[in-house]
Write a protein that holds these residues in place. Structure first.
Motif, PDB file in Angstrom:
ATOM      1  N   THR A 257      57.352 -35.117  38.070  1.00  0.00           N
ATOM      2  CA  THR A 257      57.891 -36.067  37.101  1.00  0.00           C
ATOM      3  C   THR A 257      59.018 -35.422  36.291  1.00  0.00           C
ATOM      4  O   THR A 257      59.097 -34.189  36.199  1.00  0.00           O
ATOM      5  CB  THR A 257      56.798 -36.556  36.131  1.00  0.00           C
ATOM      6  N   PRO A 258      59.882 -36.244  35.673  1.00  0.00           N
ATOM      7  CA  PRO A 258      60.977 -35.688  34.858  1.00  0.00           C
ATOM      8  C   PRO A 258      60.475 -34.800  33.720  1.00  0.00           C
ATOM      9  O   PRO A 258      61.149 -33.840  33.347  1.00  0.00           O
ATOM     10  CB  PRO A 258      61.684 -36.935  34.323  1.00  0.00           C
ATOM     11  N   GLY A 259      59.282 -35.097  33.188  1.00  0.00           N
ATOM     12  CA  GLY A 259      58.752 -34.302  32.087  1.00  0.00           C
ATOM     13  C   GLY A 259      58.456 -32.869  32.461  1.00  0.00           C
ATOM     14  O   GLY A 259      58.417 -31.987  31.599  1.00  0.00           O
TER      15      GLY A 259
ATOM     16  N   ILE B 123      59.671 -19.454  28.260  1.00  0.00           N
ATOM     17  CA  ILE B 123      58.346 -20.023  28.485  1.00  0.00           C
ATOM     18  C   ILE B 123      58.376 -21.551  28.334  1.00  0.00           C
ATOM     19  O   ILE B 123      58.684 -22.079  27.264  1.00  0.00           O
ATOM     20  CB  ILE B 123      57.320 -19.438  27.478  1.00  0.00           C
ATOM     21  N   ASP B 124      58.118 -22.249  29.418  1.00  0.00           N
ATOM     22  CA  ASP B 124      57.883 -23.704  29.416  1.00  0.00           C
ATOM     23  C   ASP B 124      58.947 -24.495  28.657  1.00  0.00           C
ATOM     24  O   ASP B 124      58.628 -25.391  27.852  1.00  0.00           O
ATOM     25  CB  ASP B 124      56.503 -24.008  28.829  1.00  0.00           C
ATOM     26  N   ILE B 125      60.208 -24.205  28.909  1.00  0.00           N
ATOM     27  CA  ILE B 125      61.291 -24.949  28.250  1.00  0.00           C
ATOM     28  C   ILE B 125      61.562 -26.189  29.102  1.00  0.00           C
ATOM     29  O   ILE B 125      62.551 -26.285  29.845  1.00  0.00           O
ATOM     30  CB  ILE B 125      62.528 -24.049  28.056  1.00  0.00           C
ATOM     31  N   GLN B 126      60.646 -27.134  28.996  1.00  0.00           N
ATOM     32  CA  GLN B 126      60.594 -28.315  29.846  1.00  0.00           C
ATOM     33  C   GLN B 126      60.676 -29.586  28.999  1.00  0.00           C
ATOM     34  O   GLN B 126      60.378 -29.597  27.808  1.00  0.00           O
ATOM     35  CB  GLN B 126      59.295 -28.320  30.665  1.00  0.00           C
ATOM     36  N   ASN B 127      61.038 -30.676  29.654  1.00  0.00           N
ATOM     37  CA  ASN B 127      61.260 -31.932  28.941  1.00  0.00           C
ATOM     38  C   ASN B 127      60.052 -32.425  28.150  1.00  0.00           C
ATOM     39  O   ASN B 127      60.206 -32.944  27.047  1.00  0.00           O
ATOM     40  CB  ASN B 127      61.712 -33.010  29.920  1.00  0.00           C
TER      41      ASN B 127
ATOM     42  N   PRO C  22      47.643 -34.528  25.613  1.00  0.00           N
ATOM     43  CA  PRO C  22      48.205 -35.708  26.285  1.00  0.00           C
ATOM     44  C   PRO C  22      48.602 -35.328  27.712  1.00  0.00           C
ATOM     45  O   PRO C  22      48.886 -34.158  27.985  1.00  0.00           O
ATOM     46  CB  PRO C  22      49.452 -36.052  25.460  1.00  0.00           C
ATOM     47  N   TYR C  23      48.629 -36.292  28.591  1.00  0.00           N
ATOM     48  CA  TYR C  23      49.099 -36.017  29.953  1.00  0.00           C
ATOM     49  C   TYR C  23      50.546 -35.515  29.858  1.00  0.00           C
ATOM     50  O   TYR C  23      51.406 -36.161  29.267  1.00  0.00           O
ATOM     51  CB  TYR C  23      49.025 -37.283  30.801  1.00  0.00           C
ATOM     52  N   HIS C  24      50.779 -34.344  30.427  1.00  0.00           N
ATOM     53  CA  HIS C  24      52.090 -33.737  30.285  1.00  0.00           C
ATOM     54  C   HIS C  24      52.413 -32.869  31.491  1.00  0.00           C
ATOM     55  O   HIS C  24      51.521 -32.394  32.187  1.00  0.00           O
ATOM     56  CB  HIS C  24      52.166 -32.875  29.009  1.00  0.00           C
ATOM     57  N   CYS C  25      53.693 -32.689  31.724  1.00  0.00           N
ATOM     58  CA  CYS C  25      54.190 -31.819  32.802  1.00  0.00           C
ATOM     59  C   CYS C  25      53.512 -32.120  34.140  1.00  0.00           C
ATOM     60  O   CYS C  25      53.093 -31.197  34.860  1.00  0.00           O
ATOM     61  CB  CYS C  25      54.026 -30.351  32.419  1.00  0.00           C
TER      62      CYS C  25
ATOM     63  N   GLU D 264      60.836 -35.543  22.013  1.00  0.00           N
ATOM     64  CA  GLU D 264      60.467 -36.887  22.450  1.00  0.00           C
ATOM     65  C   GLU D 264      59.532 -36.855  23.662  1.00  0.00           C
ATOM     66  O   GLU D 264      59.209 -37.890  24.225  1.00  0.00           O
ATOM     67  CB  GLU D 264      61.714 -37.703  22.814  1.00  0.00           C
ATOM     68  N   GLY D 265      59.107 -35.665  24.066  1.00  0.00           N
ATOM     69  CA  GLY D 265      58.292 -35.536  25.268  1.00  0.00           C
ATOM     70  C   GLY D 265      56.845 -35.919  25.065  1.00  0.00           C
ATOM     71  O   GLY D 265      56.392 -36.189  23.943  1.00  0.00           O
ATOM     72  N   SER D 266      56.100 -35.917  26.146  1.00  0.00           N
ATOM     73  CA  SER D 266      54.685 -36.299  26.098  1.00  0.00           C
ATOM     74  C   SER D 266      53.876 -35.395  25.192  1.00  0.00           C
ATOM     75  O   SER D 266      52.906 -35.823  24.572  1.00  0.00           O
ATOM     76  CB  SER D 266      54.089 -36.269  27.511  1.00  0.00           C
ATOM     77  N   LEU D 267      54.246 -34.128  25.126  1.00  0.00           N
ATOM     78  CA  LEU D 267      53.602 -33.165  24.236  1.00  0.00           C
ATOM     79  C   LEU D 267      54.706 -32.491  23.423  1.00  0.00           C
ATOM     80  O   LEU D 267      54.913 -31.286  23.459  1.00  0.00           O
ATOM     81  CB  LEU D 267      52.781 -32.154  25.041  1.00  0.00           C
TER      82      LEU D 267
END
Length: 302
Positions: free
Chosen positions: A165-167, A50-54, A158-161, A59-62
């Motif tokens: 974008t790389p995030g 589940i959502d294993i994203q940057n 926060p703005y995320h994913c 250090e990510g946005s969220l």
């Protein structure tokens, strides 16, 4: 016995660093292995990430504290059980800037946007504390229905994913491991995009928290039900992992013998700070109601 070592695929020091992924090398490693293809498996096991994203790495946005260690445990588990895991599916939280759970959607009486982690209730809206800048009727209807249905209150993130974008991309070391598995076991990774409805949060992979337009993903449910055992991990424990497990368990609540074969890796997920108490109670309810099994990855024998 695999010809490729875990460390040849995963560099644990690079988890969460946006390392460039060379899938040509990963596929080359995979082609060197001689493992029975997954279509021959009699006992079918699905790993659902589940959502294993940057943007959910530390250090990510969220960023979720503990996410790096989670990825290390998950990738080790996948490597150690590569011959027993039939297929892998992953969800990809995917957003635009202007969605109901992002700051740009709301303003206070001074025209200021809410800070991340602000909770907005229907009472706040009625008192004029916050108001939507667009889709006013639909936005108010959404917040009211969350409360009526007993869902999580609207939280501003926060703005995320953000799409493209790389995030929003899969974390690099996890991505290498699942594509290695895909090559070795000769199976396709199922990638599920979620969260694109501007008027609804979508924590779970099956359906939004509440929506007038987006419906239950019946096709995904039918896919999941093909497996004898489902193993789930990812981010964040308190939101997208929990809601995904809950939605799956609720849908198959008439088959508790099957829901007891849903295993959630405790050491493969972490909670968003501030939600710990609510999170603990919620998981206990899932265990009690549906027989969901919370386990350490090192204790699960496939």
């Amino acid at each position: 016995m695999l010809n490729t070592s875990y460390s040849q695929i995963v560099n644990t020091a690079k988890i969460g660093t946006y390392e460039k992924v060379d899938l040509n090398e990963v596929v080359e490693f995979g082609l060197e292995e001689n493992v029975t293809p997954s279509h021959s498996d009699r006992h079918k096991v699905l790993f659902l990430g589940i959502d294993i994203q940057n943007d959910f790495m530390e250090e990510g946005s969220l960023g979720v504290p503990g996410a790096h260690k989670d990825v290390e445990q998950i990738t080790k588990f996948l490597y150690d059980n590569l011959g027993q895991i039939t297929e892998i599916a992953v969800s990809l939280d995917t957003h635009e800037l202007n969605q109901i759970f992002h700051p740009s959607w709301w303003v206070n009486q001074e025209g200021e946007h809410p800070e991340p982690l602000t909770i907005i209730t229907s009472n706040d809206i009625e008192q004029g504390k916050w108001k939507p800048v667009k889709e006013q009727d639909a936005s108010i209807d959404y917040v009211r229905h969350l409360e009526k249905l007993g869902q999580k209150n609207l939280c501003i993130w926060p703005y995320h994913c953000i799409e493209g974008t790389p995030g929003a991309t899969l974390e690099s070391q996890f991505s290498k491991m699942i594509h290695y598995h895909s090559t070795v076991r000769q199976t396709r990774i199922k990638k599920v995009v979620k969260g694109q409805d501007s008027l609804s949060e979508m924590y779970g992979i099956i359906k939004p928290e509440y929506s007038q337009s987006v419906r239950t993903n019946e096709g995904l449910l039918n896919y999941i039900r093909q497996f004898d055992q489902v193993i789930i991990a990812g981010e964040a424990e308190s939101h997208c992992v929990y809601e995904s497990v809950k939605q799956i368990a609720e849908h198959f609540s008439n088959d508790l013998k099957w829901t007891q074969n849903i295993y959630v890796l405790k050491d493969g997920m972490s909670c968003i700070p501030g939600f710990e108490e609510e999170n603990e109670k919620a998981w206990k309810a899932l265990v009690n109601n549906y027989g969901i099994q919370l386990v350490e990855s090192t204790d699960l024998n496939l």
